[in-house]
Design an enzyme around this catalytic site. Structure first.
Site, PDB file in Angstrom:
ATOM      1  N   VAL A  62       0.838  -1.198   0.000  1.00  0.00           N
ATOM      2  CA  VAL A  62       0.000   0.000   0.000  1.00  0.00           C
ATOM      3  C   VAL A  62       0.873   1.249   0.000  1.00  0.00           C
ATOM      4  O   VAL A  62       1.966   1.265   0.563  1.00  0.00           O
ATOM      5  CB  VAL A  62      -0.964  -0.001   1.224  1.00  0.00           C
ATOM      6  CG1 VAL A  62      -0.198   0.102   2.532  1.00  0.00           C
ATOM      7  CG2 VAL A  62      -2.001   1.090   1.124  1.00  0.00           C
ATOM      8  N   CYS A  63       0.379   2.286  -0.687  1.00  0.00           N
ATOM      9  CA  CYS A  63       1.000   3.615  -0.653  1.00  0.00           C
ATOM     10  C   CYS A  63      -0.147   4.616  -0.508  1.00  0.00           C
ATOM     11  O   CYS A  63      -1.204   4.272   0.010  1.00  0.00           O
ATOM     12  CB  CYS A  63       1.856   3.870  -1.899  1.00  0.00           C
ATOM     13  SG  CYS A  63       0.923   3.945  -3.442  1.00  0.00           S
ATOM     14  N   MET A  64       0.031   5.832  -0.974  1.00  0.00           N
ATOM     15  CA  MET A  64      -1.029   6.826  -0.826  1.00  0.00           C
ATOM     16  C   MET A  64      -2.195   6.554  -1.770  1.00  0.00           C
ATOM     17  O   MET A  64      -3.350   6.600  -1.374  1.00  0.00           O
ATOM     18  CB  MET A  64      -0.482   8.238  -1.047  1.00  0.00           C
ATOM     19  CG  MET A  64      -1.504   9.328  -0.763  1.00  0.00           C
ATOM     20  SD  MET A  64      -2.164   9.325   0.924  1.00  0.00           S
ATOM     21  CE  MET A  64      -0.814  10.038   1.815  1.00  0.00           C
TER      22      MET A  64
END
Length: 98
Positions: A62-64
């Protein structure tokens, strides 16, 4: 590339699934909160820290918004890891934060 929505990931976690989540955002972003239990490995450190991961496990990255985690998934998949990109990233996450 395997994909899962942030909403579906949150549901799996709420249902008691023990998942391996890796947050590839930068330190300042993670300081605002991350998925409970997620391991923080910034995208730029993935190549040098890849040995910390177990090829027998499945990882959710996951990232932004899903772009950086997608790049991390491509790299890790090319190295033989079982990875899934969390589409929508933390912008779509409506679960708990730590």
């Amino acid at each position: 590339m395997n994909k899962i929505s942030a909403k579906k990931l949150a549901k799996l976690m709420n249902d008691g699934e023990k998942l391996n989540v890796i947050d590839v955002r930068e330190d300042a972003e993670v300081a605002m909160g991350k998925i409970p239990g997620a391991t923080h490995i910034p995208l730029g450190q993935i190549p040098e820290r890849v040995e910390e991961l177990d090829k027998a496990k499945e990882y959710y990255l996951v990232c932004m918004s899903g772009g950086r985690s997608g790049k991390a998934c491509q790299f890790l998949a090319s190295q033989g890891y079982n990875v899934t990109n969390v589409t929508g990233g933390m912008m779509s996450w409506n679960g708990e934060l730590e």
